[in-house]
Design a protein around this motif. Structure first.
Motif, PDB file in Angstrom:
ATOM      1  N   ARG A 197      -7.511   6.692   2.974  1.00 32.41           N
ATOM      2  CA  ARG A 197      -6.596   7.128   1.910  1.00 32.41           C
ATOM      3  C   ARG A 197      -5.354   5.930   1.215  1.00 32.41           C
ATOM      4  N   ALA A 198      -5.944   6.018   0.732  1.00 25.77           N
ATOM      5  CA  ALA A 198      -5.328   4.176  -0.169  1.00 25.77           C
ATOM      6  C   ALA A 198      -4.319   3.988  -0.546  1.00 25.77           C
ATOM      7  N   THR A 199      -3.144   3.642   0.006  1.00 27.85           N
ATOM      8  CA  THR A 199      -1.652   3.191  -0.180  1.00 27.85           C
ATOM      9  C   THR A 199      -1.636   3.573  -1.542  1.00 27.85           C
ATOM     10  N   THR A 200      -1.728   2.292  -2.145  1.00 32.12           N
ATOM     11  CA  THR A 200      -1.026   1.105  -3.277  1.00 32.12           C
ATOM     12  C   THR A 200      -2.217   1.568  -4.514  1.00 32.12           C
ATOM     13  N   ILE A 201      -3.056   2.722  -4.072  1.00 35.73           N
ATOM     14  CA  ILE A 201      -3.827   3.213  -5.317  1.00 35.73           C
ATOM     15  C   ILE A 201      -3.862   4.801  -5.678  1.00 35.73           C
ATOM     16  N   ASP A 202      -3.166   5.017  -6.916  1.00 30.77           N
ATOM     17  CA  ASP A 202      -3.660   6.990  -6.574  1.00 30.77           C
ATOM     18  C   ASP A 202      -5.270   7.063  -6.538  1.00 30.77           C
ATOM     19  N   GLU A 203      -5.468   7.999  -5.576  1.00 29.37           N
ATOM     20  CA  GLU A 203      -7.184   7.940  -5.736  1.00 29.37           C
ATOM     21  C   GLU A 203      -7.474   8.592  -6.748  1.00 29.37           C
ATOM     22  N   LYS A 248      -2.908 -14.281   9.491  1.00 27.50           N
ATOM     23  CA  LYS A 248      -2.876 -12.982   8.684  1.00 27.50           C
ATOM     24  C   LYS A 248      -3.512 -11.866   9.709  1.00 27.50           C
ATOM     25  N   ALA A 249      -2.430 -11.397   8.932  1.00 28.85           N
ATOM     26  CA  ALA A 249      -3.349  -9.850   9.571  1.00 28.85           C
ATOM     27  C   ALA A 249      -3.466  -9.134   8.907  1.00 28.85           C
ATOM     28  N   ASP A 250      -5.065  -9.323   9.265  1.00 28.48           N
ATOM     29  CA  ASP A 250      -6.168  -8.781   7.943  1.00 28.48           C
ATOM     30  C   ASP A 250      -6.873  -7.949   9.271  1.00 28.48           C
ATOM     31  N   PHE A 251      -6.460  -6.683   9.113  1.00 25.51           N
ATOM     32  CA  PHE A 251      -8.107  -6.362  10.273  1.00 25.51           C
ATOM     33  C   PHE A 251      -7.874  -4.769   9.538  1.00 25.51           C
ATOM     34  N   ASP A 267      -2.457  -8.832   4.997  1.00 26.60           N
ATOM     35  CA  ASP A 267      -1.213  -9.607   4.788  1.00 26.60           C
ATOM     36  C   ASP A 267       0.117  -9.292   5.613  1.00 26.60           C
ATOM     37  N   GLY A 268      -0.403  -8.181   7.078  1.00 25.04           N
ATOM     38  CA  GLY A 268       0.252  -7.209   7.577  1.00 25.04           C
ATOM     39  C   GLY A 268       0.688  -5.924   6.666  1.00 25.04           C
ATOM     40  N   ARG A 269       0.243  -5.761   5.831  1.00 26.57           N
ATOM     41  CA  ARG A 269       0.419  -4.682   5.146  1.00 26.57           C
ATOM     42  C   ARG A 269      -0.324  -3.203   4.871  1.00 26.57           C
ATOM     43  N   ARG A 270       0.043  -2.233   5.528  1.00 23.39           N
ATOM     44  CA  ARG A 270      -1.424  -0.853   5.462  1.00 23.39           C
ATOM     45  C   ARG A 270      -1.649  -0.751   4.124  1.00 23.39           C
ATOM     46  N   LEU A 271      -2.952  -1.345   3.766  1.00 21.65           N
ATOM     47  CA  LEU A 271      -3.187  -0.365   2.436  1.00 21.65           C
ATOM     48  C   LEU A 271      -4.579   0.323   2.391  1.00 21.65           C
ATOM     49  N   VAL A 272      -5.280   1.358   3.675  1.00 21.19           N
ATOM     50  CA  VAL A 272      -5.596   2.319   3.634  1.00 21.19           C
ATOM     51  C   VAL A 272      -5.514   2.711   5.534  1.00 21.19           C
TER      52      VAL A 272
END
Length: 465
Positions: free
Chosen positions: A430-436, A383-386, A421-426
């Motif tokens: 800055r987080a991309t899926t959470i309004d900080e 998995k693309a977890d890095f 999972d191949g998705r850029r979450l930070v």
């Protein structure tokens, strides 16, 4: 002759700590991703020649590592009461006097908020996978909130069944607890390796009967899941088992068939050598929470047999525990503490090298999470977890020995970007899926109300004006 393989992402020119079987480190490395999987890792020139990338990132600023695995974290209750508990409470006052009352006072909405906030903190510190510690009350609300964040995890609803009051119906307590475990592993199944799934998460200590331990073990084996539980952070646990069964806790769990590579026991400080040997022989995992042990004066450096566990082959992994114990969801701090704690306690600088603790935070954690086939190293097919650590910081300059730097100099504040999972979450801190900003405000507002409902006021020795 076939042309270059189309890939979604190529990061080139980076330091890459692969954690593969050879533990290769590329000084000018590239990583290519297709969908949710790593397609290629290796020297930049070699990988670039193989692929045609939709997105290319100059990685010369970064050190890439596998995502860290947090094998014991309380994601509800404590994230929104962080720092409330005085740091001079003993184990019983901390847990019984402070933590349990605040857990019991939560609403489902607060648990959802807390879980999302915990996910934000973990992601911002490079943790891509976690195992919840077994104190979720409303599993549906928590699952719903986490699913929006993109983090990988294994969660479970609070499960215990031992009747300490003679008036309680032991059979009914056990039946209810087993039913809870059964329903959650069926509803939130591990089948197909989803990002989020449920495990039998026992509170542990002395709260589970043999029937509950056996049921959790059977469910884990049937569903490809694991079991997590607290055990022996304090002498109270071995004292109880010796008094009621005639054996120490690990010996008793061995007798009832509960040990094995499906099981992760957290803390495991007050063990004897026989227990260590049983853990090693059965492949049982131990989750070390060094920051909690230090703050809570558990005695890990004084009484813990962690060097003996490592020498015996016990797979030690890391947890950050709760935000009123470890207080920070930063596995890099846990690596630093463990690398130093036992060197000093035993006056032996060979114990827990930087290389050892990095394995604990990645490969061992992946194994404890029962995902070693998916995560823990940067290799094609996984998995693309890095994580991209930012080299443009004082603690990363100069960069000479990347593993030393990672453990002894850097921490989670240098995490620039994170993929799960191949998705850029930070992205760029800055987080991309959470309004900080929104979640910070919501947590600030929720904390006083929750503490008030729990009947707690936050003490401070100095005047707060």
């Amino acid at each position: 002759m076939n042309g270059p393989t189309p890939v979604d992402l190529l990061i080139r020119g980076a330091w890459i700590v692969t954690m593969d079987t050879e533990r290769r480190i590329w000084r000018d490395g590239a990583l290519a991703v297709i969908g949710d999987r790593i397609h290629a890792v290796g020297p930049s020139a070699e990988v670039e020649a193989m692929v045609s990338a939709r997105e290319v990132i100059d990685g010369s600023r970064f050190v890439l590592t596998p995502g860290f695995v947090n094998c014991h974290v309380h994601i509800t209750g404590e994230p929104i009461t962080r720092g409330a508990v005085p740091d001079d409470t003993d184990w019983e006052a901390n847990v019984m006097g402070w933590l349990i009352p605040t857990y019991q006072a939560q609403t489902p909405e607060e648990e959802r908020l807390s879980a999302r906030f915990s996910a934000l903190e973990m992601l911002r510190n490079g943790i891509t996978t976690f195992i919840e510690a077994g104190t979720i009350l409303d599993l549906e609300a928590v699952y719903d909130g986490l699913a929006e964040t993109g983090i990988r995890g294994r969660i479970g609803q609070w499960a215990q069944d031992r009747a300490f009051d003679p008036s309680e119906d032991q059979a009914a307590l056990t039946a209810r607890a087993i039913d809870t475990l059964q329903r959650e592993v069926e509803r939130y199944s591990c089948a197909g390796d989803p990002l989020l799934a449920a495990w039998p998460a026992l509170v542990g200590h002395v709260t589970a009967t043999d029937d509950l331990w056996r049921a959790a073990t059977t469910l884990a084996r049937e569903h490809g899941a694991g079991v997590t539980a607290h055990m022996s952070p304090d002498p109270q646990d071995p004292d109880f088992y010796l008094a009621t069964t005639g054996n120490r806790p690990i010996e008793h769990l061995a007798e009832i068939g509960a040990l094995g590579d499906h099981l992760s026991l957290t803390h495991a400080i007050f063990l004897d050598r026989t227990e260590v040997d049983l853990l090693a022989a059965t492949g049982t995992h131990v989750t070390h929470c060094p920051m909690t042990a230090m703050k809570g004066a558990y005695g890990a450096s004084h009484s813990g047999l962690f060097p003996e566990m490592q020498a015996a082959g016990v797979r030690i992994q890391f947890g950050t525990d709760g935000n009123n114990n470890g207080n920070a969801a930063d596995i890099m701090r846990a690596m630093y503490v463990t690398a130093g704690l036992f060197k000093d306690a035993r006056r032996d600088s060979s114990l827990f090298s930087a290389y050892d603790v990095l394995e604990c935070a990645t490969l061992n954690g992946a194994s404890g999470a029962r995902m070693e086939h998916l995560i823990g190293s940067l290799e094609p097919g996984k998995k693309a977890d890095f994580v991209a650590h930012d080299r443009q910081r004082p603690e990363w300059t100069p960069l000479l020995n990347v593993v030393n730097q990672l453990v002894w100099s850097a921490d989670g504040r240098g995490v620039h970007s994170v993929w799960v999972d191949g998705r850029r979450l930070v992205d760029d801190y800055r987080a991309t899926t959470i309004d900080e900003e929104r979640i910070f405000a919501e947590v600030e507002a929720a904390a006083p109300a929750l503490l008030a409902r729990a009947g707690k006021t936050v003490p401070c020795r100095w005047p707060v004006l």
